[in-house]
Every structure is written in C-alpha cells, then in structure tokens.
Scaffold this motif. Structure first.
Motif, PDB file in Angstrom:
ATOM      1  N   THR A  36      10.088   5.495  66.149  1.00 26.51           N
ATOM      2  CA  THR A  36       9.860   5.687  64.719  1.00 26.51           C
ATOM      3  C   THR A  36      10.349   4.418  64.015  1.00 26.51           C
ATOM      4  O   THR A  36      10.957   3.544  64.650  1.00 26.51           O
ATOM      5  N   GLU A  37      10.131   4.353  62.726  1.00 25.80           N
ATOM      6  CA  GLU A  37      10.572   3.179  61.971  1.00 25.80           C
ATOM      7  C   GLU A  37      12.091   3.043  62.023  1.00 25.80           C
ATOM      8  O   GLU A  37      12.625   1.933  62.119  1.00 25.80           O
ATOM      9  N   GLU A  38      12.790   4.196  61.970  1.00 22.27           N
ATOM     10  CA  GLU A  38      14.251   4.178  62.003  1.00 22.27           C
ATOM     11  C   GLU A  38      14.796   4.035  63.409  1.00 22.27           C
ATOM     12  O   GLU A  38      15.918   3.558  63.610  1.00 22.27           O
ATOM     13  N   VAL A  39      14.014   4.479  64.408  1.00 23.83           N
ATOM     14  CA  VAL A  39      14.468   4.441  65.805  1.00 23.83           C
ATOM     15  C   VAL A  39      13.411   3.758  66.675  1.00 23.83           C
ATOM     16  O   VAL A  39      12.628   4.416  67.359  1.00 23.83           O
ATOM     17  N   PRO A  40      13.356   2.421  66.655  1.00 22.36           N
ATOM     18  CA  PRO A  40      12.388   1.695  67.495  1.00 22.36           C
ATOM     19  C   PRO A  40      12.890   1.606  68.944  1.00 22.36           C
ATOM     20  O   PRO A  40      14.021   1.206  69.185  1.00 22.36           O
ATOM     21  N   ILE A  41      12.041   1.963  69.890  1.00 23.33           N
ATOM     22  CA  ILE A  41      12.439   1.991  71.299  1.00 23.33           C
ATOM     23  C   ILE A  41      11.832   0.811  72.047  1.00 23.33           C
ATOM     24  O   ILE A  41      10.642   0.509  71.898  1.00 23.33           O
ATOM     25  N   LYS A  42      12.661   0.168  72.850  1.00 24.30           N
ATOM     26  CA  LYS A  42      12.203  -0.916  73.716  1.00 24.30           C
ATOM     27  C   LYS A  42      12.513  -0.561  75.164  1.00 24.30           C
ATOM     28  O   LYS A  42      13.577  -0.015  75.464  1.00 24.30           O
ATOM     29  N   VAL A  43      11.598  -0.899  76.068  1.00 24.59           N
ATOM     30  CA  VAL A  43      11.817  -0.680  77.499  1.00 24.59           C
ATOM     31  C   VAL A  43      11.780  -2.034  78.201  1.00 24.59           C
ATOM     32  O   VAL A  43      10.850  -2.812  78.007  1.00 24.59           O
ATOM     33  N   ARG A  44      12.827  -2.305  78.991  1.00 26.64           N
ATOM     34  CA  ARG A  44      12.889  -3.587  79.711  1.00 26.64           C
ATOM     35  C   ARG A  44      13.104  -3.334  81.204  1.00 26.64           C
ATOM     36  O   ARG A  44      13.775  -2.378  81.585  1.00 26.64           O
ATOM     37  N   LEU A  45      12.548  -4.213  81.994  1.00 28.03           N
ATOM     38  CA  LEU A  45      12.737  -4.131  83.446  1.00 28.03           C
ATOM     39  C   LEU A  45      14.048  -4.811  83.826  1.00 28.03           C
ATOM     40  O   LEU A  45      14.326  -5.931  83.412  1.00 28.03           O
ATOM     41  N   VAL A  46      14.865  -4.095  84.596  1.00 24.80           N
ATOM     42  CA  VAL A  46      16.071  -4.706  85.164  1.00 24.80           C
ATOM     43  C   VAL A  46      15.704  -5.298  86.510  1.00 24.80           C
ATOM     44  O   VAL A  46      15.792  -6.497  86.732  1.00 24.80           O
ATOM     45  N   ALA A  47      15.286  -4.440  87.416  1.00 23.37           N
ATOM     46  CA  ALA A  47      14.748  -4.832  88.722  1.00 23.37           C
ATOM     47  C   ALA A  47      14.045  -3.598  89.269  1.00 23.37           C
ATOM     48  O   ALA A  47      14.602  -2.500  89.213  1.00 23.37           O
ATOM     49  N   PRO A  48      12.818  -3.746  89.757  1.00 21.50           N
ATOM     50  CA  PRO A  48      12.060  -2.579  90.220  1.00 21.50           C
ATOM     51  C   PRO A  48      12.895  -1.725  91.184  1.00 21.50           C
ATOM     52  O   PRO A  48      13.540  -2.295  92.068  1.00 21.50           O
ATOM     53  N   PRO A  49      12.946  -0.412  90.975  1.00 24.06           N
ATOM     54  CA  PRO A  49      12.209   0.384  89.979  1.00 24.06           C
ATOM     55  C   PRO A  49      13.067   0.733  88.741  1.00 24.06           C
ATOM     56  O   PRO A  49      12.773   1.702  88.051  1.00 24.06           O
ATOM     57  N   LEU A  50      14.137  -0.037  88.481  1.00 21.83           N
ATOM     58  CA  LEU A  50      15.072   0.301  87.402  1.00 21.83           C
ATOM     59  C   LEU A  50      14.643  -0.316  86.071  1.00 21.83           C
ATOM     60  O   LEU A  50      14.423  -1.522  85.977  1.00 21.83           O
ATOM     61  N   TYR A  51      14.557   0.540  85.046  1.00 21.75           N
ATOM     62  CA  TYR A  51      14.225   0.117  83.697  1.00 21.75           C
ATOM     63  C   TYR A  51      15.312   0.599  82.737  1.00 21.75           C
ATOM     64  O   TYR A  51      15.943   1.627  82.979  1.00 21.75           O
TER      65      TYR A  51
END
Length: 301
Positions: free
Chosen positions: A209-224
């Motif tokens: 949402t505008e107040e809660v923007p979510i980002k997903v990043r790769l650490v190392a497969p399969p961990l995000y």
C-alpha cells in the motif's frame, strides 16, 4: 510533582498509579503520582486476595503500583486504596494512561521551562481543557500534528507558547518509522521454476500500500527477504503477513512451496546490519566464482 488531571482528588472506583513510600502495621503509605503526590493508604487487607504471609512479596517501598480508589475524604485528606481489587487487564489500562500522562507532563514541563512559566499554568490553559474535550490531552496532542488549528483553536495561549508547544509535540509524538522484515525460502522444481518464483514474489509485492510499500530481495537461492518501513507498526505486520500468504498461495499453484524462516516482525538496526553483511558476503562469493571462471577461460586459451 504535577497534577495530571483537573480534579484535585481522584474519584471512587478510579484506577490510579501510586508509589509506595513506607509500610506500617496498618498498611502501606503511598503517594498518588498523577495527583500532585498526595498521600493515600493501601490497607494490609487490601493488598491481596490470598492470605498474606509476607508483605514484601506483595508490595515494596519505592515501587509503582496500580490501585483502585475505595474512599476519598477531601476534608481530612484520606484516600483509601486497594490493590487486590485490580485485575490484570486494569493494570495494563492504568499503566497506558499513566504513560500518556507522563508524556504530556514532559512536553508541558519543557515548554514551561523555555517560556519561563510554571507547568501548572500550562495545565490550566492547555492540558485540562483538551482533556475535557478529547478524553485525554495526549490524544489531542497526537491529533494536533495533523490538525493544529482544530485542536488549539480557542485556547488562551500566546503565539510564542503555541509555537514552542507545537515544536515539542512534533519532536516527541510524531510516529517514528519502524522496519518490518520477513525471511522466506521459495522453491519450485517444476518446468516453470524460475518464472513461477518470480510470479509468486510479484504477488507478495502487489500487497503493498502507499503507507506500507513491500520490497522483496534475493539473499541467496532459495532465501529471500521481504521488508517494509512504515510508521504504523501494526498495519505493516498485517500487510506483510498477507504478502507472505499471497506468495505461498501463488507458488503452491505452480507446484512449488514456501518455508517461512522468520515471520514478519519489527527488526532492529543490528539485525538489519547483519542481513546486509550476509548479502554482501554472498555477493562477494558470487563475484569470486565469476572471477575464477574468467581465469579458467584464459588458461584454456
């Protein structure tokens, strides 16, 4: 010690925060922290519902306690209090109220110091009128960050004091952003594996949402790692939980699975720094492997 509220004495059945001053044969003498430190007494029979073998197990000098008012005699100055009649839920409620009162007092004390006036005069002009109107002056102070004119309009305070008050409220009560993070493993060994994982992660980010923007990043497969920064901690955790659920449902449709390594929670700067170091470590390892490949190709030539 200030009087948080307009009434000089608390009312019967009201919850109050006290500090134990001494323990005598009849009971414990206390001072009411929200009422100018006036004296009250908790009779020994009102300390606990259970049989009292040791008074020290139930009450100690110097400790703050939540009690309920049983009797008030303004003429003689008697205030009889009870600890045993207070439930666990009421303790939490009173502690929250007391913390609000302390926050207001801290702000008014600072403003009074800067303006060369007494805190009591600011209570009379600001805190008590707002308390009557909003249920607690703390709630009015919080609202004033967005609607200062609506809250302070009509109060009998000069412009310099009002400016100082707004400054202190903004500094003390403006919500501070918190970082919420979740660690997940996402796997899919079907033919559409990589694309299925991307689709699932996009489903998670779509919960933003505008107040809660979510980002997903790769650490190392399969961990995000999923993260968001927001001033609304409760909403941030709820939306992150929905995002994790969305990823799980989407990857399950693609014959993959999700493992939650860390459920959404508020993380400290230390935890964030540890994650950053871990990601840099994996990144360096990948660069080293790529460098080894280059050397091998040169040798082959």
């Amino acid at each position: 010690m200030p009087r948080f509220y307009e009434n000089k004495y608390p009312e019967v059945d009201q919850l109050v925060m006290v500090q134990v001053q001494s323990i005598e044969d009849m009971g414990a003498y206390v001072k009411l922290l929200e009422y100018d430190g006036i004296e009250g007494m908790v009779l020994l029979s009102e300390l606990s519902r259970r049989r009292i073998r040791s008074v020290q197990k139930h009450i100690r000098v110097g400790r703050n306690e939540v009690v309920v008012v049983m009797r008030v005699d303004p003429d003689k100055g008697y205030i009889d209090l009870s600890k045993r009649r207070v439930s666990a839920e009421e303790v939490v409620k009173c502690e929250e109220q007391y913390e609000k009162g302390k926050a207001v007092d801290s702000i008014l004390t600072q403003v009074a110091k800067r303006r060369g006036v007494t805190p009591e005069s600011l209570y009379e002009k600001i805190a008590w009128p707002l308390h009557r109107k909003y249920g607690h002056s703390y709630e009015a102070f919080k609202l004033s960050i967005q609607e200062p004119d609506a809250v302070f309009g009509g109060l009998d305070i000069d412009e310099e004091t009002l400016a100082e008050l707004k400054h202190n409220i903004a500094r003390r009560l403006t919500p501070k952003p918190v970082k919420v993070r979740a660690d997940i493993e996402v796997k899919c060994f079907a033919y559409s594996g990589i694309e299925a994982i991307r689709k699932a992660l996009r489903a998670g980010e779509a919960c933003s949402t505008e107040e809660v923007p979510i980002k997903v990043r790769l650490v190392a497969p399969p961990l995000y790692v999923m993260s968001t920064t927001s001033t609304d901690k409760t909403a941030a955790i709820e939306i992150m939980e929905k995002a994790v659920e969305a990823i799980g449902n989407t990857i399950a449709e693609e014959k993959g699975d999700i493992t939650i390594k860390m459920a959404p929670k508020v993380v400290s700067e230390t935890e964030d720094a540890e994650l950053k170091a871990l990601m840099e470590q994996f990144e360096q390892a990948n660069m080293d492997v790529a460098g080894d490949d280059d050397e091998d190709s040169e040798d082959d030539e």
